[in-house]
Write a protein that holds these residues in place. Structure first.
Motif, PDB file in Angstrom:
ATOM      1  N   GLN A  51       0.830  -1.197   0.000  1.00  0.00           N
ATOM      2  CA  GLN A  51       0.000   0.000   0.000  1.00  0.00           C
ATOM      3  C   GLN A  51       0.869   1.253   0.000  1.00  0.00           C
ATOM      4  OE1 GLN A  51      -0.503  -2.638   2.028  1.00  0.00           O
ATOM      5  NE2 GLN A  51      -2.480  -3.384   1.324  1.00  0.00           N
ATOM      6  N   LYS A  52       1.996   1.186   0.691  1.00  0.00           N
ATOM      7  CA  LYS A  52       2.923   2.320   0.701  1.00  0.00           C
ATOM      8  C   LYS A  52       3.530   2.523  -0.681  1.00  0.00           C
ATOM      9  CE  LYS A  52       3.854   2.158   5.611  1.00  0.00           C
ATOM     10  NZ  LYS A  52       4.838   1.927   6.673  1.00  0.00           N
ATOM     11  N   PHE A  53       3.766   1.436  -1.397  1.00  0.00           N
ATOM     12  CA  PHE A  53       4.218   1.544  -2.776  1.00  0.00           C
ATOM     13  C   PHE A  53       3.186   2.316  -3.601  1.00  0.00           C
ATOM     14  CE2 PHE A  53       3.862   0.011  -7.124  1.00  0.00           C
ATOM     15  CZ  PHE A  53       5.139   0.209  -7.610  1.00  0.00           C
ATOM     16  N   HIS A  54       1.925   1.954  -3.455  1.00  0.00           N
ATOM     17  CA  HIS A  54       0.864   2.625  -4.213  1.00  0.00           C
ATOM     18  C   HIS A  54       0.722   4.091  -3.797  1.00  0.00           C
ATOM     19  CE1 HIS A  54      -0.413  -0.807  -6.498  1.00  0.00           C
ATOM     20  NE2 HIS A  54      -0.434  -1.536  -5.401  1.00  0.00           N
ATOM     21  N   HIS A  55       0.975   4.384  -2.543  1.00  0.00           N
ATOM     22  CA  HIS A  55       0.958   5.779  -2.092  1.00  0.00           C
ATOM     23  C   HIS A  55       2.082   6.559  -2.771  1.00  0.00           C
ATOM     24  CE1 HIS A  55       0.279   9.164   0.583  1.00  0.00           C
ATOM     25  NE2 HIS A  55       1.584   9.208   0.765  1.00  0.00           N
ATOM     26  N   LEU A  56       3.259   5.943  -2.900  1.00  0.00           N
ATOM     27  CA  LEU A  56       4.373   6.591  -3.590  1.00  0.00           C
ATOM     28  C   LEU A  56       4.014   6.849  -5.047  1.00  0.00           C
ATOM     29  CD1 LEU A  56       7.264   7.658  -3.760  1.00  0.00           C
ATOM     30  CD2 LEU A  56       8.039   5.272  -4.051  1.00  0.00           C
ATOM     31  N   VAL A  57       3.362   5.885  -5.696  1.00  0.00           N
ATOM     32  CA  VAL A  57       2.903   6.074  -7.075  1.00  0.00           C
ATOM     33  C   VAL A  57       1.985   7.293  -7.147  1.00  0.00           C
ATOM     34  CG1 VAL A  57       1.497   5.105  -8.939  1.00  0.00           C
ATOM     35  CG2 VAL A  57       3.162   3.656  -7.755  1.00  0.00           C
ATOM     36  N   ALA A  58       1.046   7.385  -6.215  1.00  0.00           N
ATOM     37  CA  ALA A  58       0.101   8.508  -6.200  1.00  0.00           C
ATOM     38  C   ALA A  58       0.823   9.833  -5.970  1.00  0.00           C
ATOM     39  CB  ALA A  58      -0.969   8.280  -5.140  1.00  0.00           C
ATOM     40  N   GLU A  59       1.818   9.841  -5.089  1.00  0.00           N
ATOM     41  CA  GLU A  59       2.591  11.063  -4.843  1.00  0.00           C
ATOM     42  C   GLU A  59       3.333  11.510  -6.103  1.00  0.00           C
ATOM     43  OE1 GLU A  59       4.518  11.814  -0.780  1.00  0.00           O
ATOM     44  OE2 GLU A  59       4.498   9.619  -0.978  1.00  0.00           O
ATOM     45  N   LEU A  60       3.950  10.569  -6.782  1.00  0.00           N
ATOM     46  CA  LEU A  60       4.676  10.903  -8.013  1.00  0.00           C
ATOM     47  C   LEU A  60       3.721  11.365  -9.102  1.00  0.00           C
ATOM     48  CD1 LEU A  60       7.273   8.004  -7.990  1.00  0.00           C
ATOM     49  CD2 LEU A  60       7.753  10.445  -7.707  1.00  0.00           C
ATOM     50  N   LEU A  61       2.589  10.710  -9.225  1.00  0.00           N
ATOM     51  CA  LEU A  61       1.588  11.118 -10.207  1.00  0.00           C
ATOM     52  C   LEU A  61       1.129  12.541  -9.934  1.00  0.00           C
ATOM     53  CD1 LEU A  61      -0.101  10.235 -12.644  1.00  0.00           C
ATOM     54  CD2 LEU A  61      -1.796   9.366 -11.038  1.00  0.00           C
ATOM     55  N   SER A  62       0.894  12.854  -8.682  1.00  0.00           N
ATOM     56  CA  SER A  62       0.493  14.207  -8.302  1.00  0.00           C
ATOM     57  C   SER A  62       1.592  15.216  -8.628  1.00  0.00           C
ATOM     58  CB  SER A  62       0.163  14.241  -6.815  1.00  0.00           C
ATOM     59  OG  SER A  62      -0.125  15.553  -6.398  1.00  0.00           O
ATOM     60  N   PHE A  64       3.912  15.076 -10.918  1.00  0.00           N
ATOM     61  CA  PHE A  64       4.036  15.293 -12.353  1.00  0.00           C
ATOM     62  C   PHE A  64       2.782  15.911 -12.974  1.00  0.00           C
ATOM     63  CE2 PHE A  64       7.361  11.970 -11.977  1.00  0.00           C
ATOM     64  CZ  PHE A  64       8.405  12.705 -12.501  1.00  0.00           C
ATOM     65  N   SER A  65       1.644  15.749 -12.337  1.00  0.00           N
ATOM     66  CA  SER A  65       0.375  16.221 -12.903  1.00  0.00           C
ATOM     67  C   SER A  65      -0.005  17.636 -12.498  1.00  0.00           C
ATOM     68  CB  SER A  65      -0.765  15.286 -12.482  1.00  0.00           C
ATOM     69  OG  SER A  65      -0.537  13.993 -12.954  1.00  0.00           O
ATOM     70  N   LYS A  66       0.560  18.141 -11.421  1.00  0.00           N
ATOM     71  CA  LYS A  66       0.084  19.420 -10.887  1.00  0.00           C
ATOM     72  C   LYS A  66       0.596  20.646 -11.623  1.00  0.00           C
ATOM     73  CE  LYS A  66       3.504  19.786  -7.189  1.00  0.00           C
ATOM     74  NZ  LYS A  66       3.689  19.762  -5.753  1.00  0.00           N
ATOM     75  N   SER A  67       1.540  20.461 -12.515  1.00  0.00           N
ATOM     76  CA  SER A  67       2.097  21.613 -13.203  1.00  0.00           C
ATOM     77  C   SER A  67       2.469  21.236 -14.627  1.00  0.00           C
ATOM     78  CB  SER A  67       3.337  22.114 -12.455  1.00  0.00           C
ATOM     79  OG  SER A  67       3.991  23.105 -13.198  1.00  0.00           O
ATOM     80  N   ASN A  68       2.387  22.209 -15.515  1.00  0.00           N
ATOM     81  CA  ASN A  68       2.840  21.990 -16.884  1.00  0.00           C
ATOM     82  C   ASN A  68       4.350  22.165 -17.006  1.00  0.00           C
ATOM     83  OD1 ASN A  68       0.295  21.439 -17.843  1.00  0.00           O
ATOM     84  ND2 ASN A  68      -0.122  23.570 -18.369  1.00  0.00           N
TER      85      ASN A  68
END
Length: 99
Positions: A51-62, A64-68
């Motif tokens: 689950q912590k792995f998936h949280h890291l994925v979500a953090e990285l996705l955020s 990269f996604s929050k800015s152009n």
């Protein structure tokens, strides 16, 4: 890492995985990172290491996604270093974070 690959379509941050190319790419890269694989497989972050792995994925996705704008390499390295140290109790000194 079979458990990561099999389970990457599960819930991330309470939302279902949309299967975006960016998210799939992040999962693929992280599942090939040997130090992180060891940490998850050996549950160095506790019984909820996957689950912590998936949280890291979500953090990285955020991140990269929050800015152009491009993400500064230092920000990415800091996030990975802190995650490995604080979440998985693992100090990475093999240069793999920088790679």
């Amino acid at each position: 890492m079979d458990s990561i690959n099999r389970n990457h379509h599960q819930h991330v941050h309470g939302e279902t995985n949309t299967g975006t190319a960016l998210q799939d790419g992040i999962i693929l890269l992280l599942s090939r990172w040997y130090a992180l694989q060891l940490a998850v497989q050996n549950q160095w972050g506790g019984c909820d290491s996957l689950q912590k792995f998936h949280h890291l994925v979500a953090e990285l996705l955020s991140l990269f996604s929050k800015s152009n704008a491009p993400v500064p390499v230092e920000d990415l390295e800091n996030l990975l270093h802190e995650s490995m140290l604080l979440t998985f109790n693992t100090e990475i000194e093999d240069g793999s974070i920088e790679q």
